[in-house]
Design a protein around this motif. Structure first.
Motif, short mmCIF file in Angstrom:
data_model
loop_
_atom_site.label_atom_id
_atom_site.label_comp_id
_atom_site.label_asym_id
_atom_site.label_seq_id
_atom_site.Cartn_x
_atom_site.Cartn_y
_atom_site.Cartn_z
N VAL A 162 -6.56 6.54 -5.97
CA VAL A 162 -6.51 6.19 -4.54
C VAL A 162 -5.17 5.55 -4.20
CG1 VAL A 162 -8.99 6.00 -4.17
CG2 VAL A 162 -7.74 4.03 -5.04
N GLY A 163 -4.09 6.08 -4.75
CA GLY A 163 -2.77 5.52 -4.52
C GLY A 163 -2.28 5.72 -3.10
N VAL A 164 -1.15 5.06 -2.79
CA VAL A 164 -0.67 5.02 -1.41
C VAL A 164 -0.09 6.34 -0.93
CG1 VAL A 164 -0.23 2.54 -1.54
CG2 VAL A 164 1.60 4.14 -2.15
N SER A 165 0.16 7.29 -1.82
CA SER A 165 0.67 8.58 -1.36
C SER A 165 -0.39 9.38 -0.60
CB SER A 165 1.19 9.40 -2.54
OG SER A 165 0.14 9.72 -3.43
N GLY A 166 -1.63 8.96 -0.72
CA GLY A 166 -2.73 9.55 0.06
C GLY A 166 -3.61 8.41 0.55
N LEU A 167 -3.12 7.65 1.50
CA LEU A 167 -3.77 6.40 1.90
C LEU A 167 -5.19 6.62 2.43
CD1 LEU A 167 -3.00 3.42 1.89
CD2 LEU A 167 -2.27 3.66 4.27
#
Length: 255
Positions: A162-167
Motif C-alpha cells: 500500500v505504498g504511496v505510488s498508489g495512494l
C-alpha cells in the motif's frame, strides 16, 4: 520434601514468585531452590553465555542471532533455552544449514524470513498492532517483525503493498490504520510511507527502512534518511531491514 529438578523449565517472574512461596511453606527444600537459582543469571555452554535472566529483567524473551554462528552453536544455544527456559525461543537470520540443524535437533518451529520460533505463546497482549508494507518486496522484513511480535505475545495484523505510488490502496485501509494501537511501517525506495502513516494515527509508529530500491535507494540509506527527516513528529526509526528491532520497540512500548 519435594525435590526440585534443576534441569526443568527456568523462571519467569511468576514461577520465581512461586518458588519463593514454595520455600516459605516448606514444600521445596532451600538447597534444591538454590540449585535451581544458580542457573538463573546465565549458563556457560562453551562459546556462549546464554542469558536466562532476560525475561525477569525486561519481560522479553531471549533471541538468538544466527549470522556468524556455526550450525552446532545455534543448536546448542537454542537447546539450552528450550531445556531450561520457560518462554518462547527465537532464532533470527539463520541460514539454510543452521535452520536444518535446529529443526533436526529441536523439532518443528514457526518460520519467517530465515527466523524460527519455538513455543509460540498464545496471544496475551491486547494491543492491536499493525505491520504495514509499502511494497510486496518489503514482505520478508515485515514477516520477521510479525514473527517477533508473536514471540512477545501479540497477535499482529499485516497489510501489504500500500505504498504511496498508489495512494488509493492505502486510503482503502484508513480505518484499519487509525484503529491500530501501534504500527510498524516497512518501506524501501524513498521511505515516504512512514510519514503518511505517522500523520494518520495517534499510536506509536516504528519505521523500518528496507534495502529495496533502485540505484539512488543506496540499499536502504535513502529510506533511512527520509524516515529520520519525516515531517510527522514522534516516529521512531530502526536500522535498515531490522524487522526484529521494530517489533522489540513495540513490545517495550505496549506493555
Amino acid at each position: 520434601m519435594e525435590e526440585l529438578n534443576d534441569t526443568g523449565p527456568d523462571m519467569d517472574e511468576v514461577t520465581l514468585r512461586q518458588l519463593i512461596s514454595d520455600v516459605r511453606d516448606g514444600s521445596v527444600d532451600p538447597d534444591d531452590a538454590v540449585a535451581r537459582l544458580t542457573r538463573l543469571p546465565f549458563a556457560d555452554v562453551g562459546d556462549a553465555l546464554v542469558d536466562h535472566h532476560r525475561a525477569i529483567r525486561q519481560g522479553m524473551p531471549e533471541a538468538v542471532y544466527g549470522p556468524g554462528k556455526s550450525a552446532d552453536q545455534c543448536v546448542t544455544i537454542v537447546g539450552e533455552l528450550l531445556e531450561h527456559g520457560a518462554g518462547p525461543v527465537l532464532l533470527t537470520r539463520a541460514d539454510v544449514v543452521q535452520r536444518a540443524a535446529c529443526l533436526d535437533a529441536h523439532g518443528s518451529a514457526d518460520e519467517a524470513n530465515q527466523s524460527m520460533l519455538w513455543r509460540r505463546p498464545t496471544p496475551t497482549r491486547e494491543a492491536n498492532v499493525l505491520v504495514i508494507t509499502a511494497g510486496t518486496s518489503d514482505l520478508p522484513v515485515a514477516h520477521e517483525a510479525r514473527l517477533t511480535l508473536q514471540a512477545h505475545g501479540f497477535d499482529p495484523s499485516l497489510i501489504s503493498d500500500v505504498g504511496v505510488s498508489g495512494l488509493h490502496r492505502l486510503l482503502a485501509r484508513v480505518d484499519d490504520i487509525t484503529g491500530a494501537d501501534a504500527v510498524i511501517v516497512v518501506a524501501g525506495m524513498e521511505g515516504a510511507l512512514a510519514s503518511v502513516i505517522g500523520g494518520l494515527t495517534s499510536g506509536p509508529v516504528v519505521a523500518v527502512p528496507t534495502s529495496v530500491g533502485y540505484g539512488a535507494g543506496l540499499e536502504g540509506v535513502t529510506a533511512l534518511l527520509s524516515m529520520h527527516a519525516s515531517c510527522a513528529s514522534g516516529i521512531s526509526v530502526v536500522g535498515i531491514d531490522n524487522g526484529f528491532g521494530a517489533a522489540c520497540a513495540i513490545a517495550r512500548s505496549c506493555r
